[in-house]
Design a protein around this motif. Sequence first.
Motif, PDB file in Angstrom:
ATOM      1  N   GLN A 134      -3.544  12.360   5.044  1.00 48.61           N
ATOM      2  CA  GLN A 134      -4.874  11.758   4.919  1.00 48.61           C
ATOM      3  C   GLN A 134      -4.956  10.854   3.689  1.00 48.61           C
ATOM      4  O   GLN A 134      -5.611   9.804   3.716  1.00 48.61           O
ATOM      5  CB  GLN A 134      -5.953  12.849   4.837  1.00 48.61           C
ATOM      6  CG  GLN A 134      -6.195  13.598   6.133  1.00 48.61           C
ATOM      7  CD  GLN A 134      -5.160  14.693   6.383  1.00 48.61           C
ATOM      8  OE1 GLN A 134      -4.268  14.913   5.568  1.00 48.61           O
ATOM      9  NE2 GLN A 134      -5.290  15.378   7.519  1.00 48.61           N
ATOM     10  N   ALA A 135      -4.277  11.253   2.602  1.00 49.93           N
ATOM     11  CA  ALA A 135      -4.287  10.435   1.381  1.00 49.93           C
ATOM     12  C   ALA A 135      -3.608   9.094   1.626  1.00 49.93           C
ATOM     13  O   ALA A 135      -4.092   8.043   1.187  1.00 49.93           O
ATOM     14  CB  ALA A 135      -3.602  11.177   0.239  1.00 49.93           C
ATOM     15  N   VAL A 136      -2.481   9.127   2.353  1.00 48.97           N
ATOM     16  CA  VAL A 136      -1.791   7.876   2.684  1.00 48.97           C
ATOM     17  C   VAL A 136      -2.682   7.004   3.563  1.00 48.97           C
ATOM     18  O   VAL A 136      -2.766   5.784   3.384  1.00 48.97           O
ATOM     19  CB  VAL A 136      -0.447   8.164   3.385  1.00 48.97           C
ATOM     20  CG1 VAL A 136       0.207   6.862   3.848  1.00 48.97           C
ATOM     21  CG2 VAL A 136       0.493   8.924   2.450  1.00 48.97           C
ATOM     22  N   GLY A 137      -3.360   7.627   4.508  1.00 49.14           N
ATOM     23  CA  GLY A 137      -4.270   6.882   5.376  1.00 49.14           C
ATOM     24  C   GLY A 137      -5.376   6.194   4.600  1.00 49.14           C
ATOM     25  O   GLY A 137      -5.735   5.042   4.885  1.00 49.14           O
ATOM     26  N   LYS A 138      -5.905   6.875   3.597  1.00 47.50           N
ATOM     27  CA  LYS A 138      -6.956   6.274   2.770  1.00 47.50           C
ATOM     28  C   LYS A 138      -6.426   5.080   1.987  1.00 47.50           C
ATOM     29  O   LYS A 138      -7.118   4.075   1.820  1.00 47.50           O
ATOM     30  CB  LYS A 138      -7.536   7.322   1.818  1.00 47.50           C
ATOM     31  CG  LYS A 138      -8.434   8.342   2.494  1.00 47.50           C
ATOM     32  CD  LYS A 138      -9.049   9.287   1.472  1.00 47.50           C
ATOM     33  CE  LYS A 138     -10.000  10.267   2.139  1.00 47.50           C
ATOM     34  NZ  LYS A 138     -10.631  11.186   1.159  1.00 47.50           N
ATOM     35  N   TRP A 139      -5.182   5.181   1.493  1.00 44.95           N
ATOM     36  CA  TRP A 139      -4.591   4.034   0.792  1.00 44.95           C
ATOM     37  C   TRP A 139      -4.520   2.831   1.720  1.00 44.95           C
ATOM     38  O   TRP A 139      -4.923   1.727   1.352  1.00 44.95           O
ATOM     39  CB  TRP A 139      -3.184   4.365   0.305  1.00 44.95           C
ATOM     40  CG  TRP A 139      -3.084   5.423  -0.739  1.00 44.95           C
ATOM     41  CD1 TRP A 139      -4.091   5.902  -1.534  1.00 44.95           C
ATOM     42  CD2 TRP A 139      -1.906   6.148  -1.097  1.00 44.95           C
ATOM     43  NE1 TRP A 139      -3.616   6.872  -2.374  1.00 44.95           N
ATOM     44  CE2 TRP A 139      -2.277   7.049  -2.132  1.00 44.95           C
ATOM     45  CE3 TRP A 139      -0.586   6.143  -0.662  1.00 44.95           C
ATOM     46  CZ2 TRP A 139      -1.362   7.912  -2.728  1.00 44.95           C
ATOM     47  CZ3 TRP A 139       0.327   6.997  -1.256  1.00 44.95           C
ATOM     48  CH2 TRP A 139      -0.059   7.875  -2.274  1.00 44.95           C
ATOM     49  N   GLU A 140      -3.985   3.065   2.913  1.00 46.49           N
ATOM     50  CA  GLU A 140      -3.731   1.950   3.822  1.00 46.49           C
ATOM     51  C   GLU A 140      -5.023   1.342   4.355  1.00 46.49           C
ATOM     52  O   GLU A 140      -5.046   0.163   4.725  1.00 46.49           O
ATOM     53  CB  GLU A 140      -2.825   2.416   4.963  1.00 46.49           C
ATOM     54  CG  GLU A 140      -1.435   2.818   4.476  1.00 46.49           C
ATOM     55  CD  GLU A 140      -0.470   3.121   5.610  1.00 46.49           C
ATOM     56  OE1 GLU A 140      -0.895   3.077   6.789  1.00 46.49           O
ATOM     57  OE2 GLU A 140       0.713   3.402   5.325  1.00 46.49           O
ATOM     58  N   ARG A 141      -6.091   2.110   4.368  1.00 47.71           N
ATOM     59  CA  ARG A 141      -7.389   1.572   4.789  1.00 47.71           C
ATOM     60  C   ARG A 141      -8.157   0.949   3.626  1.00 47.71           C
ATOM     61  O   ARG A 141      -9.245   0.413   3.806  1.00 47.71           O
ATOM     62  CB  ARG A 141      -8.237   2.680   5.427  1.00 47.71           C
ATOM     63  CG  ARG A 141      -7.703   3.184   6.760  1.00 47.71           C
ATOM     64  CD  ARG A 141      -8.725   4.074   7.460  1.00 47.71           C
ATOM     65  NE  ARG A 141      -9.067   5.260   6.687  1.00 47.71           N
ATOM     66  CZ  ARG A 141      -8.410   6.419   6.753  1.00 47.71           C
ATOM     67  NH1 ARG A 141      -7.353   6.538   7.561  1.00 47.71           N
ATOM     68  NH2 ARG A 141      -8.783   7.450   6.029  1.00 47.71           N
ATOM     69  N   GLY A 142      -7.588   1.042   2.425  1.00 49.48           N
ATOM     70  CA  GLY A 142      -8.242   0.465   1.258  1.00 49.48           C
ATOM     71  C   GLY A 142      -9.382   1.297   0.715  1.00 49.48           C
ATOM     72  O   GLY A 142     -10.218   0.809  -0.046  1.00 49.48           O
TER      73      GLY A 142
ATOM     74  N   ILE B 205      -3.293  -3.646  -1.800  1.00 49.88           N
ATOM     75  CA  ILE B 205      -2.224  -2.673  -2.017  1.00 49.88           C
ATOM     76  C   ILE B 205      -2.048  -1.794  -0.787  1.00 49.88           C
ATOM     77  O   ILE B 205      -0.925  -1.488  -0.371  1.00 49.88           O
ATOM     78  CB  ILE B 205      -2.523  -1.823  -3.266  1.00 49.88           C
ATOM     79  CG1 ILE B 205      -2.365  -2.685  -4.526  1.00 49.88           C
ATOM     80  CG2 ILE B 205      -1.597  -0.612  -3.344  1.00 49.88           C
ATOM     81  CD1 ILE B 205      -2.621  -1.950  -5.803  1.00 49.88           C
ATOM     82  N   GLY B 206      -3.165  -1.398  -0.174  1.00 49.48           N
ATOM     83  CA  GLY B 206      -3.077  -0.590   1.042  1.00 49.48           C
ATOM     84  C   GLY B 206      -2.328  -1.301   2.154  1.00 49.48           C
ATOM     85  O   GLY B 206      -1.500  -0.703   2.865  1.00 49.48           O
ATOM     86  N   ASN B 207      -2.598  -2.590   2.321  1.00 51.49           N
ATOM     87  CA  ASN B 207      -1.896  -3.373   3.348  1.00 51.49           C
ATOM     88  C   ASN B 207      -0.398  -3.438   3.069  1.00 51.49           C
ATOM     89  O   ASN B 207       0.430  -3.376   3.985  1.00 51.49           O
ATOM     90  CB  ASN B 207      -2.472  -4.788   3.416  1.00 51.49           C
ATOM     91  CG  ASN B 207      -3.866  -4.817   4.022  1.00 51.49           C
ATOM     92  OD1 ASN B 207      -4.246  -3.904   4.759  1.00 51.49           O
ATOM     93  ND2 ASN B 207      -4.634  -5.850   3.712  1.00 51.49           N
ATOM     94  N   LYS B 208      -0.043  -3.558   1.782  1.00 52.46           N
ATOM     95  CA  LYS B 208       1.378  -3.659   1.437  1.00 52.46           C
ATOM     96  C   LYS B 208       2.093  -2.329   1.654  1.00 52.46           C
ATOM     97  O   LYS B 208       3.260  -2.297   2.066  1.00 52.46           O
ATOM     98  CB  LYS B 208       1.525  -4.136  -0.003  1.00 52.46           C
ATOM     99  CG  LYS B 208       1.062  -5.578  -0.200  1.00 52.46           C
ATOM    100  CD  LYS B 208       1.668  -6.202  -1.432  1.00 52.46           C
ATOM    101  CE  LYS B 208       1.369  -7.697  -1.456  1.00 52.46           C
ATOM    102  NZ  LYS B 208       2.218  -8.436  -2.382  1.00 52.46           N
ATOM    103  N   ILE B 209       1.411  -1.234   1.369  1.00 49.61           N
ATOM    104  CA  ILE B 209       2.011   0.077   1.637  1.00 49.61           C
ATOM    105  C   ILE B 209       2.259   0.233   3.136  1.00 49.61           C
ATOM    106  O   ILE B 209       3.344   0.649   3.571  1.00 49.61           O
ATOM    107  CB  ILE B 209       1.097   1.206   1.121  1.00 49.61           C
ATOM    108  CG1 ILE B 209       1.024   1.183  -0.411  1.00 49.61           C
ATOM    109  CG2 ILE B 209       1.604   2.571   1.601  1.00 49.61           C
ATOM    110  CD1 ILE B 209       0.000   2.139  -0.992  1.00 49.61           C
ATOM    111  N   ALA B 210       1.259  -0.120   3.940  1.00 45.49           N
ATOM    112  CA  ALA B 210       1.392   0.002   5.394  1.00 45.49           C
ATOM    113  C   ALA B 210       2.513  -0.894   5.920  1.00 45.49           C
ATOM    114  O   ALA B 210       3.315  -0.485   6.776  1.00 45.49           O
ATOM    115  CB  ALA B 210       0.066  -0.355   6.062  1.00 45.49           C
ATOM    116  N   GLU B 211       2.590  -2.117   5.404  1.00 41.73           N
ATOM    117  CA  GLU B 211       3.611  -3.060   5.860  1.00 41.73           C
ATOM    118  C   GLU B 211       5.015  -2.537   5.571  1.00 41.73           C
ATOM    119  O   GLU B 211       5.902  -2.556   6.442  1.00 41.73           O
ATOM    120  CB  GLU B 211       3.398  -4.409   5.169  1.00 41.73           C
ATOM    121  CG  GLU B 211       4.422  -5.471   5.554  1.00 41.73           C
ATOM    122  CD  GLU B 211       4.223  -6.761   4.777  1.00 41.73           C
ATOM    123  OE1 GLU B 211       4.877  -7.757   5.119  1.00 41.73           O
ATOM    124  OE2 GLU B 211       3.418  -6.777   3.825  1.00 41.73           O
ATOM    125  N   ALA B 212       5.226  -2.060   4.330  1.00 35.95           N
ATOM    126  CA  ALA B 212       6.552  -1.559   3.960  1.00 35.95           C
ATOM    127  C   ALA B 212       6.897  -0.292   4.739  1.00 35.95           C
ATOM    128  O   ALA B 212       8.048  -0.095   5.157  1.00 35.95           O
ATOM    129  CB  ALA B 212       6.602  -1.294   2.459  1.00 35.95           C
TER     130      ALA B 212
END
Length: 335
Positions: free
Chosen positions: A33-41, A6-13
């Motif tokens: 920082q919260a978005v960064g944590k998502w994208e790093r999984g 999911i983190g990869n898909k958020i970063a891609e979009a």
Amino acid sequence: METKMIGNKIAEARKKLNISQAQLAESLFISAQAVGKWERGESMPDITTLNRLAVILGVDLNYFSENFQPVASEMATVESMVKQSDELLSGKQNLPDNAGKKLSWDMSRGNWVDADFSGLKNLHEKFSSSNMQRCKFIGSDLSGLLLKRNNVDSCDFSGSDISNSRIQGSNLGKNIFKECSLKETEFSGSNIDRCDFTDANFTGTEFSKNNIYGCDFTGANFTGVVVKSGGFSGVVIKSGGLEKNTIANAVWNHTSFIDIQIADIVFVGTLQDCYFENCAFTRVTFQNATLINTFFKNNKKLKRIWFIECKADRITYEFLKQGNADLTGITLITQ
């Protein structure tokens, strides 16, 4: 769902829209920082935030699922998506007309632990074959829900609408269903263990071939309920209503009926080590029932109980006799 996926898909979009983590975070009223944590999984947004992400990123909610396959004809150009995103972030564009509508999202075959779905409305998705532990659905709209072959443990559904739902072949353990609406819901082939159904509404509910252990139904309303076989063990039914129900071939063990109105009901099956205290009986029939070691204390209108082709052991027979019940129709079980 995999957190990293999911983190990869958020970063891609996000990168396709050429917006920064800070810009995305600002539109969601969270930290970069919260978005960064998502994208790093390292963490994952909850389902409500995923809905908002889908709108901002211009994707279908199913985009975040593992097997999502985009349809080419439905994909917007990068330039168009960037423009839409910029307008959303700047407040110049209103949300699309369908933003408030329920998006299609398949929750089945998932592993949900410590997720908070509280307050969600119109959540009709299927959670079939999922494992749910310590999740919260407080005050949620789960009407029309399908739970099939689920393991649901230590979850809190307090105050939720679970009416017109189907719970089939599932294991429910130590869940809280306080003040829930379970009207017209079907429970079939499930194990329901130590759940709290305080003040729940079971009007028109059907129980078929379930094993129900140690559950608390204090204050629950049972009206027009159908019970087709199955077992009730260590159950407490107290201070509620038990009226106009059909009970066929159920087995009741160590079940307590306390301070309730029991009316217009036929018991068919076995009652063993059960307890009736301070109950009022109106048009109640025990038919082809077997009563063993079942205790009747301070009950009203025992004379109004009809026994048809029933069997009772000596101690149950004497309890009924002391309560001035009409023992016609009871055959004494002798060892």
